[in-house]
Write an enzyme that holds these catalytic residues in place. Structure first.
Site, short mmCIF file in Angstrom:
data_model
loop_
_atom_site.label_atom_id
_atom_site.label_comp_id
_atom_site.label_asym_id
_atom_site.label_seq_id
_atom_site.Cartn_x
_atom_site.Cartn_y
_atom_site.Cartn_z
N CYS A 142 0.82 -1.21 0.00
CA CYS A 142 0.00 0.00 0.00
C CYS A 142 0.87 1.27 0.00
O CYS A 142 1.62 1.49 -0.93
CB CYS A 142 -1.00 -0.02 1.14
SG CYS A 142 -2.36 1.17 0.86
N HIS A 235 -4.18 -4.19 -0.15
CA HIS A 235 -4.03 -4.79 1.18
C HIS A 235 -4.47 -6.26 1.16
O HIS A 235 -5.48 -6.62 1.77
CB HIS A 235 -4.88 -4.03 2.20
CG HIS A 235 -4.25 -2.78 2.70
ND1 HIS A 235 -3.16 -2.76 3.55
CD2 HIS A 235 -4.56 -1.47 2.47
CE1 HIS A 235 -2.84 -1.51 3.83
NE2 HIS A 235 -3.66 -0.71 3.20
N GLU A 237 -3.45 -8.59 2.83
CA GLU A 237 -3.39 -9.16 4.18
C GLU A 237 -4.65 -8.89 5.00
O GLU A 237 -4.84 -9.50 6.07
CB GLU A 237 -2.17 -8.60 4.92
CG GLU A 237 -2.32 -7.21 5.52
CD GLU A 237 -2.20 -6.06 4.53
OE1 GLU A 237 -2.23 -4.89 4.97
OE2 GLU A 237 -2.10 -6.32 3.31
#
Length: 317
Positions: A142, A235, A237
């Protein structure tokens, strides 16, 4: 995969409850193998949440991984106690002479600031420069992807208007790259940001390859120097409720933000979240660990500096 972390870290209990094998340091030291050494530079304000998300993904592999958590010394986060940081995190001065197979640099909610106005920018760029000679492969996530592309290649960023928030479709480039092995031709991934990298500048740079992009989200994954640097603008994750929590937080602050796109069932925030990026996230981190870290990194980590061929390619000095 056994993950070697400080077993007092709150993430250890969370991951153990999920059936992820967290290995004490004493047991790891007794095994006659060299674990992969990964350092996570965590500049997100939600340290505990972010470290758990990343360690969970790194655990989805048969490889043994040893994790060091790194923080900036020039910035004290408001949402994490000093005691927590001093217990579980190192600073750059602690690891300056160390070598790692891989590094992950997280995002940070500072994207609307010019890079040079971020109060830890000098420290961050020193770590970026250090990584090129002390880390075999680095993944930037990011805002860190924007910061890394700017510092290493002079690639700018620009605002996207209203916040880009939601889960977006992406298409992989028609080329073979181990990082994309097993990817569907189109796949979903979360984004949460107000700015984007300049796609024309990335496409024109001879040292960068665009691996994935989306019609609504722009560039998603960029690779440099055969995977020594991976830039991920979203993102992957994030867990199921991360975007929901951000949305609620922004609304409570009185911010005019859109509801996360392609996220809630029937676009109704009172209905369950549709998780459709978990498989892609697991593949991305698993492929990075296997093909760009485990299979490529030298056994003697001290020789990483000899493999570095990127030090003179910085576009902005």
């Amino acid at each position: 995969m056994p993950i070697n972390i400080n077993t007092q870290l709150p993430a250890a209990a969370t991951l153990a409850d999920e059936g992820i094998f967290v290995m004490p340091s004493e047991r790891a030291a007794a095994q006659d193998i060299r674990p992969l050494r990964i350092v996570i530079l965590n500049i997100m304000p939600t340290k505990e949440q972010t470290e758990t998300q990343l360690i969970r993904l790194l655990a989805n592999s048969p490889l043994q991984v040893e994790i060091d958590l790194l923080r900036t010394a020039t910035h004290q986060p408001r949402h994490t106690s000093r005691e927590y940081l001093e217990t579980f995190y190192k600073t750059f001065s602690d690891i300056r002479d160390e070598f790692y197979d891989g590094m992950i640099v997280t995002g940070a909610p500072v994207e609307l600031l010019p890079f040079e106005e971020v109060n830890y920018w000098d420290e961050l760029t020193e770590i970026f420069d250090w990584a090129r000679k002390h880390v075999y492969s680095t993944m930037f996530i990011c805002w860190a992807a924007q910061a890394g592309l700017y510092h290493n290649y002079g690639i700018g960023k620009r605002p996207v208007g209203e916040k880009l928030s939601g889960v977006y479709l992406h298409e992989k480039a028609p080329l073979y790259k181990p990082l994309l092995r097993g990817f569907d031709d189109v796949f979903w991934a979360p984004h949460s940001r107000y700015t984007e990298v300049c796609q024309e500048e990335v496409a024109a740079h001879p040292d960068l390859e665009i691996l994935c992009s989306g019609r609504d989200s722009g560039i998603y994954i960029v690779s440099a120097h055969d995977g020594r640097e991976i830039y991920v603008t979203g993102h992957p994750e994030y867990t199921a409720n991360t975007l929901r929590d951000e949305y609620v937080r922004d609304i409570e602050r009185g911010l005019d933000v859109p509801m996360p796109a392609n996220y809630f069932t029937d676009n109704d925030p009172d209905r369950p979240v549709q998780v459709k990026w978990r498989g892609h996230a697991s593949l991305l981190f698993g492929n990075w660990l296997n093909y760009y870290v485990y299979q490529e990194t030298p056994y003697d980590l001290r020789s990483i500096h000899a493999a570095d061929s990127t030090g003179s390619r910085k576009a902005n000095g």
